[in-house]
Design an enzyme around this catalytic site. Structure first.
Site, PDB file in Angstrom:
ATOM      1  N   GLU A 209       0.854  -1.172   0.000  1.00 18.07           N
ATOM      2  CA  GLU A 209       0.000   0.000   0.000  1.00 18.07           C
ATOM      3  C   GLU A 209       0.901   1.236   0.000  1.00 18.07           C
ATOM      4  O   GLU A 209       1.946   1.248   0.637  1.00 18.07           O
ATOM      5  CB  GLU A 209      -0.915   0.010   1.235  1.00 18.07           C
ATOM      6  N   CYS A 315      -2.369  -6.951   5.793  1.00 21.58           N
ATOM      7  CA  CYS A 315      -1.770  -8.187   5.286  1.00 21.58           C
ATOM      8  C   CYS A 315      -0.837  -8.888   6.271  1.00 21.58           C
ATOM      9  O   CYS A 315      -1.082 -10.039   6.635  1.00 21.58           O
ATOM     10  CB  CYS A 315      -1.015  -7.892   3.993  1.00 21.58           C
TER      11      CYS A 315
END
Ligand code: UDX
Length: 501
Positions: A209, A315
């Protein structure tokens, strides 16, 4: 011609041909043994002359992985139909409004909608009918027992099974535990019957990200897990003429496991340096100098050695938990990774102890909190330290002034403003009259703060830095007390030792 994000982050004009470069393919055997680098071979001249094939792709899920995958595959020239059950998200994306904060995404989204290569839908059949490949990018959130919740994956498999209209390649993009593809295959086979042809493959994403578009366009490697020649060649056709990076071709289960292992290793690296940071604090050594020095050894590598508040996000924590449960189910001693997890969970406590060390009594103190996103360049707060630190400070009676360049609305939805919680317009605004300033996210904006001005607006010049953005000497010279994680603290006591108190 259209825009994409270049290697250095700047927007560049490219056409599809511009990303058609020579790839390097690494083959691994179909039994799932690891790829032997000695087997790496250059693509033949004939492969390079083959024009890139534009495919029709269906994508299930427009969350982080799904949206970036959709937009970037459209940018590569494929025709993409992305499906999501959330009509609001589909409506916004269809109007070219990015639903997540990600550098480069809005430009690519608009360009590919305008070019007619990308569309969003709530109808599963739109993403299935006529598609050559269907990517499964739905969420796999953690369950309370740590295992990945694969309900959405199963739902997609069932939907596809009912609508097969010829051979389909179904590709897992979401991070899933090893052997999930087998369940997808069995689910579809049971529901669709033996007459339909399909394959299930794995093509994990390694997107970070904050730099996901750049990571997609310039991958370190592409992993293709496929157990049939047809699936393998479809995925090679999708990527091979377009990327200059190693392509690891392996079995489906190996590809699934590569992704889990990569995230577990990154998590372990961060927890390792964080333990060393605590030792550095005790020994009066700067962990950044230690990290930079050990990182010069190519066997160690310089990345992922930033000590601080540890790893968050959607994640790393989730994938680590899922891997631990897979190991336990298989009777493998995974104590090492449990320790990685425990060390990470304790990072916020370490910062809270530093806050108390700096302020003594927290009640009624004005505390500026800079950064609520789990890391810089994203508005994502999943797994962010702010979710621990903000409620703790609030419960302890502090008056909070919070600022983040992108993620404030997400925190505000969980913790609305009240008489002791204010969302500020800027970092300086948050710092006004503060007894202490706490840094939770590594935004560049915070690194570049004018320290003289900051000191002048604060009630007392105290910084507790959970991301080690500054050096103790720099902040000592600027007249601050400075508490970091692994760099030694600049305290009033050290002022006395210098004879300045
Ligand atoms: C991660 C993986 O990097 C990516 O390959 C995978 O596809 C998705 O998960 P992401 O969650 O976006 O990506 O963030 P990442 O950059 O990996 O950082 C994860 C966390 O570790 C962040 O909270 C970050 O602040 C922290 N971190 C990272 C450190 O504390 N120290 C470091 O040195 C690096």
């Amino acid at each position: 011609m259209s825009n994409y994000l270049g290697r250095d982050g700047e927007l560049a004009e490219i056409g599809i041909d511009d990303v058609d470069v020579s790839p390097l393919e690494i083959s691994a055997d179909g039994d799932g043994r690891s790829a032997d680098l000695a087997m790496a071979r250059r693509t033949s001249l004939r492969d390079l002359e083959r024009p890139p094939v534009a495919m029709r792709l269906g994508i299930f899920g427009t969350g982080y992985a799904g949206l970036i995958t959709s937009v970037c595959l459209a940018q590569l020239g494929h025709t993409v139909t992305a499906m999501d059950t959330d009509a609001g998200i589909v409506a916004r994306l269809s109007q070219g409004i990015a639903t997540i904060h990600e550098p480069g995404l809005p430009e690519l989204l608009r360009a590919n909608l305008e070019a007619g290569r990308l569309r969003f839908t709530t109808q599963a059949e739109d993403a299935i009918a006529g598609s050559d490949i269907i990517f499964v990018c739905v969420g796999t959130p953690p369950r309370s027992d740590g295992r990945a919740d694969l309900c959405q994956v199963e739902e997609v498999a069932r939907t596809i099974a009912h609508q097969l209209d010829g051979y389909k390649l179904i590709v897992e993009k979401s991070t899933v535990p090893a052997r999930t593809a087998r369940w997808i295959t069995w689910t579809i086979r049971r529901l669709a019957g033996p007459q339909h042809e399909f394959d299930v493959a794995s093509n994990p994403e390694f997107l970070r990200e904050g730099s996901a578009v750049r990571d997609f366009m310039h991958p370190d490697r592409i992993v293709i897990g496929a157990d049939s020649g047809r699936a393998r060649s479809l995925l090679l056709d999708l990527y091979k003429p377009r990327f200059d990076c190693p392509i690891v071709v392996t079995s489906v289960t190996t590809a699934e496991f590569i992704k889990q292992t990569a995230n577990a290793f990154l998590a372990a690296k961060i927890s390792f340096i964080n333990v060393m940071a605590d030792l550095c604090d005790a020994l009066g050594v700067d962990v950044r100098t230690v990290a930079q020095s050990i990182g010069m050894d190519p066997r160690i590598g310089a990345d992922f050695l930033n000590a601080g508040l540890g790893f968050g996000g959607a994640c790393l924590p989730k994938d680590l938990s899922a891997l631990i449960t897979v190991a336990e189910e298989n009777g493998v001693d995974i104590g090492m990774l449990k320790e990685v997890q425990r060390i990470n969970t304790a990072r916020a406590d370490r910062l809270l102890a530093k806050i108390e060390r700096a302020l003594w009594i927290v009640r009624h103190k004005v505390v500026a909190v800079l950064g609520v996103a789990f890391k810089a360049n994203t508005d994502d707060i999943r797994g962010a330290p702010s979710l621990t630190v903000v409620p703790w400070l609030h419960d302890a009676g502090a008056n909070l002034r919070i600022y983040d360049p992108a993620a404030m609305p997400r925190l505000q939805a969980l913790y609305p403003p009240d008489d002791r919680l204010v969302y500020a317009e800027s970092a300086m605004d948050a710092a006004r009259d503060a007894n202490a300033l706490v840094i939770l996210t590594d935004w560049d904006e915070f690194r570049c703060l004018d320290l003289d001005r900051l000191r002048s607006v604060m009630r007392s010049p105290i910084i507790i830095d959970g991301r080690n953005l500054f050096t103790p000497t720099q902040l000592e010279a600027a007249g601050f007390e400075y508490y970091s994680l692994g760099r030694g603290d600049v305290t009033p006591r050290s002022d006395q030792q210098r004879g300045t108190a």
